[in-house]
Design a protein around this motif. Structure first.
Motif, PDB file in Angstrom:
ATOM      1  N   UNK A 147     -29.900  36.498 -35.614  1.00 24.38           N
ATOM      2  CA  UNK A 147     -30.656  37.980 -34.981  1.00 24.38           C
ATOM      3  C   UNK A 147     -32.091  37.802 -33.726  1.00 24.38           C
ATOM      4  N   UNK A 148     -32.685  38.786 -33.562  1.00 22.79           N
ATOM      5  CA  UNK A 148     -33.245  38.873 -32.952  1.00 22.79           C
ATOM      6  C   UNK A 148     -35.216  38.890 -33.066  1.00 22.79           C
ATOM      7  N   UNK A 149     -35.346  38.532 -34.979  1.00 22.58           N
ATOM      8  CA  UNK A 149     -36.114  39.466 -35.755  1.00 22.58           C
ATOM      9  C   UNK A 149     -36.340  38.471 -36.047  1.00 22.58           C
ATOM     10  N   UNK A 150     -37.496  38.201 -37.286  1.00 28.13           N
ATOM     11  CA  UNK A 150     -37.453  36.946 -38.151  1.00 28.13           C
ATOM     12  C   UNK A 150     -36.477  36.221 -38.894  1.00 28.13           C
ATOM     13  N   UNK A 151     -35.879  37.422 -39.095  1.00 28.54           N
ATOM     14  CA  UNK A 151     -34.369  36.556 -40.283  1.00 28.54           C
ATOM     15  C   UNK A 151     -33.711  35.853 -39.028  1.00 28.54           C
ATOM     16  N   UNK A 152     -33.812  36.238 -37.366  1.00 28.21           N
ATOM     17  CA  UNK A 152     -32.432  34.662 -36.511  1.00 28.21           C
ATOM     18  C   UNK A 152     -34.432  33.832 -35.911  1.00 28.21           C
ATOM     19  N   UNK A 153     -35.215  34.096 -36.512  1.00 28.92           N
ATOM     20  CA  UNK A 153     -35.960  33.162 -36.767  1.00 28.92           C
ATOM     21  C   UNK A 153     -36.065  31.461 -37.220  1.00 28.92           C
ATOM     22  N   UNK A 154     -36.140  32.430 -38.918  1.00 29.64           N
ATOM     23  CA  UNK A 154     -35.329  31.226 -40.020  1.00 29.64           C
ATOM     24  C   UNK A 154     -34.542  30.482 -40.044  1.00 29.64           C
ATOM     25  N   UNK A 155     -33.375  30.947 -39.077  1.00 36.39           N
ATOM     26  CA  UNK A 155     -32.431  30.170 -39.214  1.00 36.39           C
ATOM     27  C   UNK A 155     -32.452  29.539 -37.609  1.00 36.39           C
ATOM     28  N   UNK A 156     -33.734  29.503 -36.431  1.00 38.01           N
ATOM     29  CA  UNK A 156     -33.409  28.098 -36.118  1.00 38.01           C
ATOM     30  C   UNK A 156     -34.134  27.563 -36.550  1.00 38.01           C
ATOM     31  N   UNK A 157     -35.502  27.835 -37.266  1.00 37.38           N
ATOM     32  CA  UNK A 157     -35.560  26.338 -37.848  1.00 37.38           C
ATOM     33  C   UNK A 157     -34.272  25.798 -38.367  1.00 37.38           C
ATOM     34  N   UNK A 158     -33.941  26.991 -39.564  1.00 45.64           N
ATOM     35  CA  UNK A 158     -33.008  25.894 -39.767  1.00 45.64           C
ATOM     36  C   UNK A 158     -31.958  25.177 -39.490  1.00 45.64           C
ATOM     37  N   UNK A 159     -31.947  25.280 -37.949  1.00 48.53           N
ATOM     38  CA  UNK A 159     -30.947  24.732 -36.969  1.00 48.53           C
ATOM     39  C   UNK A 159     -31.625  23.218 -36.995  1.00 48.53           C
ATOM     40  N   UNK A 160     -32.767  23.428 -36.689  1.00 45.13           N
ATOM     41  CA  UNK A 160     -33.616  21.851 -36.664  1.00 45.13           C
ATOM     42  C   UNK A 160     -33.987  20.937 -37.552  1.00 45.13           C
ATOM     43  N   UNK A 161     -33.644  21.814 -39.211  1.00 44.02           N
ATOM     44  CA  UNK A 161     -33.841  20.441 -39.591  1.00 44.02           C
ATOM     45  C   UNK A 161     -32.066  19.957 -40.149  1.00 44.02           C
ATOM     46  N   UNK A 162     -31.136  20.534 -39.887  1.00 49.56           N
ATOM     47  CA  UNK A 162     -29.956  20.237 -40.461  1.00 49.56           C
ATOM     48  C   UNK A 162     -29.996  19.485 -39.295  1.00 49.56           C
ATOM     49  N   UNK A 163     -29.673  19.479 -38.091  1.00 51.93           N
ATOM     50  CA  UNK A 163     -29.370  18.586 -37.221  1.00 51.93           C
ATOM     51  C   UNK A 163     -30.386  17.138 -37.590  1.00 51.93           C
ATOM     52  N   UNK A 164     -31.485  16.686 -38.286  1.00 53.92           N
ATOM     53  CA  UNK A 164     -32.092  15.936 -38.556  1.00 53.92           C
ATOM     54  C   UNK A 164     -31.693  15.301 -39.976  1.00 53.92           C
ATOM     55  N   UNK A 165     -30.826  16.042 -40.738  1.00 56.32           N
ATOM     56  CA  UNK A 165     -29.661  15.679 -41.650  1.00 56.32           C
ATOM     57  C   UNK A 165     -28.403  15.151 -41.430  1.00 56.32           C
ATOM     58  N   UNK A 166     -28.382  15.034 -40.001  1.00 58.63           N
ATOM     59  CA  UNK A 166     -27.278  14.264 -39.601  1.00 58.63           C
ATOM     60  C   UNK A 166     -25.443  15.897 -39.725  1.00 58.63           C
ATOM     61  N   UNK A 167     -26.420  17.189 -39.634  1.00 54.88           N
ATOM     62  CA  UNK A 167     -25.386  18.621 -39.448  1.00 54.88           C
ATOM     63  C   UNK A 167     -24.847  18.292 -37.904  1.00 54.88           C
ATOM     64  N   UNK A 168     -24.290  19.098 -37.195  1.00 56.36           N
ATOM     65  CA  UNK A 168     -24.066  19.375 -36.269  1.00 56.36           C
ATOM     66  C   UNK A 168     -24.042  21.381 -35.208  1.00 56.36           C
TER      67      UNK A 168
END
Length: 241
Positions: free
Chosen positions: A60-81
């Motif tokens: 979403x457009x707020x901080x909850x969405x920002x949390x999701x963007x950060x999570x996506x960055x970590x996930x790619x380093x864990x080996x996810x797509x």
């Protein structure tokens, strides 16, 4: 141990205290980074890469969405797509930097949510958090209806999107009325809506509260295992090993 829930008003006040230079000393960037890291660890706990690497992150457009963007960055380093659906971008410059970080890692941003959902192994619901107040507007009403009916497992960040923090799911007939994610991660403290959560697993994330701030809001700090940023709790908020 029973974990106390915290109202939307107190959750906002607690965040303000955390960012007060004299009380918490945190910046928004730091809190979002810790929240997103917690989300990524919860994903790894319930859905390791061996169960499927395609993770769709709905932001979403707020901080909850920002949390999701950060999570996506970590996930790619864990080996996810990871793939990101971000139809209404936040205006804060912080969100643009988070997007840049993902672009630099070649994380795709998509506009066709239904098609992306069909090829996903897990969906992260990072659309709305504790400050959500209805009614739902498009495209999120349609997205939440699809989350409600999908067979893809869903992990919701802080709140199942469309739920009111104090009163839980919306009334019968509205999008989200029957939406119950398989996993919920409550950030900093559980919210009253957990009494309606009947999914399989519930985590608490946010290993950064000081004793004085926790005491101010009547929160009992759980014991986080090892170096984890998350601790699993049962649906009623009691500690779970």
């Amino acid at each position: 141990m029973s974990l106390k829930t915290i109202s939307a008003q107190d959750a906002a006040a607690l965040d303000k205290d955390l960012m007060d230079a004299r009380l918490g000393g945190f910046s928004l960037d730091q809190l979002m980074e810790l929240a997103g890291l917690s989300v990524s660890q919860a994903v790894y706990r319930v859905h390791p890469p061996s169960k499927g690497k395609n993770i769709l992150v709905a932001c979403g457009p707020g901080n909850n969405g920002g949390d999701g963007l950060v999570a996506a960055r970590h996930l790619i380093h864990y080996g996810y797509k990871p793939t990101v659906y971000y139809p209404k971008e936040g205006k804060n410059e912080l969100y643009q930097r988070l997007k840049t970080q993902l672009h630099n890692l070649s994380v795709p941003f998509i506009s066709d949510f239904p098609t992306a959902l069909q090829s996903s192994d897990l969906l992260i619901d990072a659309i709305f958090g504790f400050s959500f107040k209805g009614p739902l507007r498009e495209p999120f009403a349609s997205v939440i209806s699809q989350m409600e009916s999908t067979s893809v497992p869903v992990l919701s960040v802080d709140a199942p999107s469309s739920w009111e923090i104090e009163s839980g799911p919306p009334p019968e007939g509205q999008p989200g009325a029957k939406f119950v994610p398989q996993t919920l991660i409550s950030l900093t403290a559980a919210k009253p809506l957990v009494k309606w959560f009947t999914g399989g697993r519930h985590f608490l994330g946010g290993r950064f509260l000081t004793g004085s701030i926790a005491e101010k809001y009547g929160l009992e700090l759980p014991e986080y295992p090892g170096i984890d940023q998350i601790v699993e709790v049962d649906v009623n908020g009691a500690g779970k090993l």
